[in-house]
Write a protein that holds these residues in place. Structure first.
Motif, PDB file in Angstrom:
ATOM      1  N   ARG A  18     -20.934   5.095  29.149  1.00  0.00           N
ATOM      2  CA  ARG A  18     -19.782   5.903  28.724  1.00  0.00           C
ATOM      3  C   ARG A  18     -18.769   5.977  29.867  1.00  0.00           C
ATOM      4  N   ALA A  19     -17.578   6.458  29.535  1.00  0.00           N
ATOM      5  CA  ALA A  19     -16.511   6.560  30.542  1.00  0.00           C
ATOM      6  C   ALA A  19     -16.977   7.365  31.754  1.00  0.00           C
ATOM      7  N   ALA A  20     -17.715   8.437  31.524  1.00  0.00           N
ATOM      8  CA  ALA A  20     -18.213   9.267  32.636  1.00  0.00           C
ATOM      9  C   ALA A  20     -19.142   8.466  33.540  1.00  0.00           C
ATOM     10  N   ASP A  21     -19.925   7.545  32.967  1.00  0.00           N
ATOM     11  CA  ASP A  21     -20.804   6.697  33.773  1.00  0.00           C
ATOM     12  C   ASP A  21     -19.984   5.779  34.678  1.00  0.00           C
ATOM     13  N   LEU A  22     -18.900   5.248  34.150  1.00  0.00           N
ATOM     14  CA  LEU A  22     -18.053   4.348  34.941  1.00  0.00           C
ATOM     15  C   LEU A  22     -17.443   5.075  36.129  1.00  0.00           C
ATOM     16  N   LEU A  23     -17.100   6.333  35.943  1.00  0.00           N
ATOM     17  CA  LEU A  23     -16.496   7.106  37.027  1.00  0.00           C
ATOM     18  C   LEU A  23     -17.484   7.387  38.152  1.00  0.00           C
ATOM     19  N   ALA A  56     -10.821   4.862  32.292  1.00  0.00           N
ATOM     20  CA  ALA A  56     -11.891   5.234  33.222  1.00  0.00           C
ATOM     21  C   ALA A  56     -12.049   4.181  34.310  1.00  0.00           C
ATOM     22  N   LEU A  57     -11.980   2.915  33.937  1.00  0.00           N
ATOM     23  CA  LEU A  57     -12.105   1.842  34.924  1.00  0.00           C
ATOM     24  C   LEU A  57     -10.944   1.877  35.921  1.00  0.00           C
ATOM     25  N   HIS A  58      -9.727   2.062  35.419  1.00  0.00           N
ATOM     26  CA  HIS A  58      -8.574   2.157  36.325  1.00  0.00           C
ATOM     27  C   HIS A  58      -8.677   3.389  37.220  1.00  0.00           C
ATOM     28  N   ALA A  59      -9.130   4.499  36.672  1.00  0.00           N
ATOM     29  CA  ALA A  59      -9.291   5.717  37.475  1.00  0.00           C
ATOM     30  C   ALA A  59     -10.319   5.508  38.574  1.00  0.00           C
ATOM     31  N   ARG A  60     -11.331   4.711  38.304  1.00  0.00           N
ATOM     32  CA  ARG A  60     -12.385   4.434  39.285  1.00  0.00           C
ATOM     33  C   ARG A  60     -11.911   3.480  40.372  1.00  0.00           C
ATOM     34  N   GLY A  61     -10.840   2.727  40.089  1.00  0.00           N
ATOM     35  CA  GLY A  61     -10.306   1.829  41.108  1.00  0.00           C
ATOM     36  C   GLY A  61     -10.338   0.365  40.731  1.00  0.00           C
ATOM     37  N   THR A  62     -10.740   0.041  39.522  1.00  0.00           N
ATOM     38  CA  THR A  62     -10.731  -1.352  39.073  1.00  0.00           C
ATOM     39  C   THR A  62      -9.283  -1.815  38.993  1.00  0.00           C
ATOM     40  N   GLU A  63      -9.013  -2.968  39.618  1.00  0.00           N
ATOM     41  CA  GLU A  63      -7.639  -3.462  39.677  1.00  0.00           C
ATOM     42  C   GLU A  63      -7.170  -4.086  38.365  1.00  0.00           C
ATOM     43  N   HIS A  64      -8.060  -4.819  37.695  1.00  0.00           N
ATOM     44  CA  HIS A  64      -7.672  -5.579  36.509  1.00  0.00           C
ATOM     45  C   HIS A  64      -8.671  -5.352  35.389  1.00  0.00           C
ATOM     46  N   VAL A  65      -8.163  -4.984  34.218  1.00  0.00           N
ATOM     47  CA  VAL A  65      -8.992  -4.848  33.023  1.00  0.00           C
ATOM     48  C   VAL A  65      -8.377  -5.678  31.924  1.00  0.00           C
ATOM     49  N   VAL A  66      -9.153  -6.598  31.374  1.00  0.00           N
ATOM     50  CA  VAL A  66      -8.746  -7.388  30.226  1.00  0.00           C
ATOM     51  C   VAL A  66      -9.509  -6.831  29.049  1.00  0.00           C
ATOM     52  N   ALA A  67      -8.778  -6.361  28.030  1.00  0.00           N
ATOM     53  CA  ALA A  67      -9.430  -5.726  26.878  1.00  0.00           C
ATOM     54  C   ALA A  67      -8.755  -6.171  25.591  1.00  0.00           C
ATOM     55  N   SER A  68      -9.534  -6.203  24.529  1.00  0.00           N
ATOM     56  CA  SER A  68      -9.024  -6.714  23.252  1.00  0.00           C
ATOM     57  C   SER A  68      -8.644  -5.580  22.306  1.00  0.00           C
TER      58      SER A  68
END
Length: 70
Positions: A18-23, A56-68
Motif C-alpha cells: 500500500r501507499a503507506a508501505d512505500l513511504l 506516494a513514490l514521488h513523496a518517498r523520493g522516487t525520481e521517475h514513475v511510469v504508470a498506465s
C-alpha cells in the motif's frame, strides 16, 4: 499493488503493498514502472486522505514513475 505471495521456500507471505508501505521504504528507487489497469489514477474524491501509489513514490523520493491509465 501485489507482489509475490510466496517466499523462496514456497511459504505463503503477504504480497500486498500500500501507499503507506512505500513511504516506509528505507531507500527510494530511481525508477518505478506501475503496469496495471488505472495504475496512474488518483483515489476517488469520496475517499479523502487516500494517497495514490504514484504520489506516494514521488513523496518517498522516487525520481521517475511510469504508470498506465489503460
Amino acid at each position: 499493488l501485489v507482489l509475490s505471495q510466496r517466499d523462496a521456500a514456497g511459504r505463503q507471505i503477504p504480497g500486498d503493498v500500500r501507499a503507506a508501505d512505500l513511504l516506509r521504504w528505507p531507500r527510494a528507487p530511481r525508477l518505478v514502472v506501475l503496469s496495471a489497469c488505472d495504475a496512474a489514477s488518483e483515489p476517488s474524491r469520496q475517499a479523502p486522505g487516500l494517497l495514490s501509489l504514484t504520489r506516494a513514490l514521488h513523496a518517498r523520493g522516487t525520481e521517475h514513475v511510469v504508470a498506465s491509465l489503460w
